[in-house]
Write a protein that holds these residues in place. Sequence first.
Motif, short mmCIF file in Angstrom:
data_model
loop_
_atom_site.label_atom_id
_atom_site.label_comp_id
_atom_site.label_asym_id
_atom_site.label_seq_id
_atom_site.Cartn_x
_atom_site.Cartn_y
_atom_site.Cartn_z
N UNK A 103 -12.34 -5.93 -25.30
CA UNK A 103 -13.15 -7.10 -25.62
C UNK A 103 -13.18 -8.06 -24.43
N UNK A 104 -14.39 -8.38 -23.99
CA UNK A 104 -14.56 -9.24 -22.81
C UNK A 104 -16.04 -9.46 -22.57
N UNK A 105 -16.33 -10.37 -21.66
CA UNK A 105 -17.68 -10.46 -21.10
C UNK A 105 -17.73 -9.50 -19.92
N UNK A 106 -18.74 -8.65 -19.91
CA UNK A 106 -18.89 -7.66 -18.85
C UNK A 106 -19.99 -8.09 -17.88
N UNK A 107 -19.66 -8.05 -16.60
CA UNK A 107 -20.58 -8.46 -15.55
C UNK A 107 -20.86 -7.29 -14.60
N UNK A 108 -22.10 -7.18 -14.17
CA UNK A 108 -22.37 -6.28 -13.05
C UNK A 108 -22.50 -7.12 -11.78
N UNK A 109 -22.24 -6.47 -10.67
CA UNK A 109 -22.24 -7.16 -9.38
C UNK A 109 -22.73 -6.22 -8.30
N UNK A 110 -23.27 -6.81 -7.23
CA UNK A 110 -23.83 -6.03 -6.13
C UNK A 110 -23.33 -6.55 -4.79
N UNK A 111 -23.09 -5.64 -3.87
CA UNK A 111 -22.77 -6.01 -2.50
C UNK A 111 -23.38 -4.97 -1.58
N UNK A 112 -23.61 -5.37 -0.36
CA UNK A 112 -24.22 -4.44 0.60
C UNK A 112 -23.30 -3.29 0.94
N UNK A 155 -16.67 0.94 -9.98
CA UNK A 155 -17.64 0.78 -8.91
C UNK A 155 -18.33 2.11 -8.63
N UNK A 156 -19.48 2.02 -7.95
CA UNK A 156 -20.24 3.20 -7.62
C UNK A 156 -20.90 3.00 -6.26
N UNK A 157 -20.97 4.07 -5.47
CA UNK A 157 -21.55 4.01 -4.14
C UNK A 157 -23.08 4.02 -4.20
N UNK A 158 -23.70 3.89 -3.03
CA UNK A 158 -25.15 3.74 -2.94
C UNK A 158 -25.90 4.87 -3.64
N UNK A 213 -27.59 -2.63 -16.39
CA UNK A 213 -27.76 -3.75 -15.47
C UNK A 213 -29.01 -3.47 -14.63
N UNK A 214 -30.06 -4.24 -14.87
CA UNK A 214 -31.30 -4.07 -14.15
C UNK A 214 -31.34 -5.01 -12.95
N UNK A 215 -31.69 -4.47 -11.80
CA UNK A 215 -31.72 -5.24 -10.57
C UNK A 215 -33.14 -5.44 -10.08
N UNK A 216 -33.39 -6.62 -9.55
CA UNK A 216 -34.70 -6.88 -8.94
C UNK A 216 -34.65 -6.47 -7.48
N UNK A 217 -35.81 -6.43 -6.85
CA UNK A 217 -35.84 -6.15 -5.43
C UNK A 217 -36.11 -4.69 -5.11
N UNK A 218 -36.47 -4.46 -3.84
CA UNK A 218 -36.86 -3.12 -3.42
C UNK A 218 -35.76 -2.38 -2.68
N UNK A 219 -34.60 -3.03 -2.53
CA UNK A 219 -33.54 -2.44 -1.72
C UNK A 219 -32.31 -2.12 -2.55
N UNK A 220 -32.50 -1.83 -3.82
CA UNK A 220 -31.37 -1.57 -4.72
C UNK A 220 -30.50 -0.46 -4.18
N UNK A 221 -31.09 0.55 -3.57
CA UNK A 221 -30.33 1.70 -3.09
C UNK A 221 -29.43 1.37 -1.90
N UNK A 222 -29.54 0.17 -1.36
CA UNK A 222 -28.65 -0.24 -0.27
C UNK A 222 -27.50 -1.12 -0.74
N UNK A 223 -27.36 -1.22 -2.06
CA UNK A 223 -26.28 -2.02 -2.64
C UNK A 223 -25.31 -1.14 -3.41
N UNK A 224 -24.04 -1.30 -3.09
CA UNK A 224 -23.00 -0.74 -3.94
C UNK A 224 -22.89 -1.63 -5.18
N UNK A 225 -22.57 -1.02 -6.30
CA UNK A 225 -22.55 -1.76 -7.56
C UNK A 225 -21.18 -1.69 -8.22
#
Length: 123
Positions: free
Chosen positions: A91-100, A50-53, A22-34
């Motif tokens: 079997x499923x559709x897999x999604x990545x997600x981000x939150x602060x 899930x994974x921490x910052x 899962x590739x993320x745009x932006x310069x603040x990726x390290x401030x998002x839990x995924x």
Amino acid sequence: QVQLVESGGGLVQAGGSLRLSCAASGRTFSSYAMGWFRQAPGKERAFVATITLSGGNTNYADSVKGRFTISRDNAKNTVYLQMNSLKPEDTAIYYCAARRWYPSPSVSAYDYWGQGTQVTVSS
């Protein structure tokens, strides 16, 4: 604002492996839990991992514990999901997600979502 793009899905036989990215745009990726979530046909979207910052702490759904590994590379703005010993029920559709800041296993806690990538495991 974060934009997420998943890749790496496909068709695999039971017992096989896949690695999702899962590739993320932006310069603040390290401030998002995924997080990684999945949605099987006819079912609600569900927590996978899930994974921490910093990547120092991870959490997994019981159904994938010991088989899946979530990791991240903040220098590459990318989060991964290594999936081993795959089962047809994965079997499923897999999604990545981000939150602060803090991860959560709750779908509703996430602000940003990718478009999803299909994983199909044949028996």
